[in-house]
Design an enzyme around this catalytic site. Structure first.
Site, PDB file in Angstrom:
ATOM      1  N   TYR A  53       1.163  -0.778  -0.033  1.00 49.32           N
ATOM      2  CA  TYR A  53      -0.338  -0.242   0.733  1.00 49.32           C
ATOM      3  C   TYR A  53       0.448   1.447   0.066  1.00 49.32           C
ATOM      4  CZ  TYR A  53      -4.117  -2.824   1.173  1.00 49.32           C
ATOM      5  OH  TYR A  53      -4.795  -3.804   0.983  1.00 49.32           O
ATOM      6  N   THR A  72      -1.388  -9.365  -4.388  1.00 48.70           N
ATOM      7  CA  THR A  72      -2.811  -9.749  -3.723  1.00 48.70           C
ATOM      8  C   THR A  72      -3.594  -8.662  -2.872  1.00 48.70           C
ATOM      9  OG1 THR A  72      -1.779 -10.409  -2.195  1.00 48.70           O
ATOM     10  CG2 THR A  72      -2.055 -12.511  -4.095  1.00 48.70           C
ATOM     11  N   GLU A  73      -2.907  -7.348  -3.147  1.00 50.66           N
ATOM     12  CA  GLU A  73      -3.579  -6.117  -2.491  1.00 50.66           C
ATOM     13  C   GLU A  73      -3.222  -5.111  -3.053  1.00 50.66           C
ATOM     14  OE1 GLU A  73      -5.194  -6.577   1.584  1.00 50.66           O
ATOM     15  OE2 GLU A  73      -5.626  -7.849   1.677  1.00 50.66           O
ATOM     16  N   ASN A  74      -3.360  -4.662  -3.457  1.00 50.04           N
ATOM     17  CA  ASN A  74      -2.708  -3.018  -3.498  1.00 50.04           C
ATOM     18  C   ASN A  74      -4.243  -1.637  -4.056  1.00 50.04           C
ATOM     19  OD1 ASN A  74      -1.719  -0.985  -6.745  1.00 50.04           O
ATOM     20  ND2 ASN A  74      -0.980  -0.639  -4.043  1.00 50.04           N
TER      21      ASN A  74
END
Length: 280
Positions: free
Chosen positions: A43, A108-110
């Site tokens: 992030y 897998t997340e951003n």
């Protein structure tokens, strides 16, 4: 670095071994190289500097031995810890490549959060995705990172752990005061869709681009009277071509076998005829 630091601080505190459990050599060899890919949530980026604690202090911060700060010029978000720092994304992807022998990486997340009712024109989220995805592209094209996939966080607003529903990461807004929980697309959802549809960032300065035309947004084409996506229509064409090819090959094989059979029959009939003439 972490293992060495905690071991040294543990021994300095009078312990016989590190407070951090360590693998044995056989365990290291057993698990070495057994991963399939590197799954990575990312992030933001922070700045860090050395900060030594007294050896008697036993805590996470003391073991870590660093303090962290952020630059005031970095854009903020709905989360106090999340600053917009796209340059760090490329750096950490390159570091993973160099540290772990260029493994396949799946992000897998951003994504980025917001607080309060800021409407649906979330230009800051569009800026975030554009900047971060471009840095990921640089990591692939310029640095040779083996990046296999990317996942935006998140599709919809959801329960964000300790902050509950206060922080919203979604491409789609959810009205939690409505029992029907309607999903309403933010502008960022349309922008992210265009990135996927266009497989990148077409430059408007270069003139109209096919993927940005209004008819392209529906993703539907007419095929044999059916409204199909372009992918399904393409698959249908390939299937029809395969069947046609099989039919032609079958016809050729049948003709070949039928021709040989016909020749054999004519030979047998000639032999019978000759035998009849001899016997007569």
């Amino acid at each position: 670095v972490m293992k060495t630091r905690i071991r040294e601080r543990s021994l300095a505190q009078g312990l016989s071994k590190s407070r951090l459990p360590e693998f044995t050599e056989s365990e290291k060899q057993r698990i070495k190289g057994t991963f399939d890919f590197f799954g990575f949530n990312h992030y933001t980026t922070i700045l860090a500097y050395n900060l030594n604690y007294a050896s008697a202090i036993s805590s996470y911060d003391a073991d870590r031995g660093v303090a962290s700060v952020t630059d005031r010029s970095w854009l903020g978000s709905g989360s106090f810890w999340l600053k917009v720092t796209p340059f760090g994304f490329r750096k950490i992807l390159r570091w993973i490549k160099e540290e772990y022998n260029n493994p396949p990486i799946y992000v897998t997340e951003n994504g980025i959060s917001e607080r309060g009712d800021l409407g649906f024109n979330d230009t800051w989220r569009i800026h975030y995705y554009k900047s971060y995805i471009n840095e990921a592209l640089k990591a692939v094209v310029l640095d040779g990172v083996d990046l296999r996939g990317y996942t935006a966080w998140s599709l919809m607003d959801n329960f964000e752990w300790a902050t509950g529903f206060a922080e919203k990461f979604g491409l789609y807004y959810i009205n939690y005061t409505d029992p029907n929980l309607p999903r309403i697309p933010r502008e960022s959802s349309k922008y992210y869709s265009s990135i996927i549809l266009c497989n990148g960032f077409p430059d408007p300065a270069n003139g109209p681009h096919l993927c940005l035309q209004p008819h392209a947004s529906s993703g539907k084409v007419q095929f044999l009277g059916l409204g199909l996506t372009s992918l399904n229509a393409e698959i249908g064409l390939y299937v029809l071509f395969a069947f046609a090819l099989m039919g032609v090959l079958g016809l050729v094989l049948f003709s070949y076998k039928y021709g040989k059979l016909s020749k054999r029959l004519f030979t047998i009939f000639d032999l019978i005829k000759e035998l009849e003439e001899i016997s007569s």
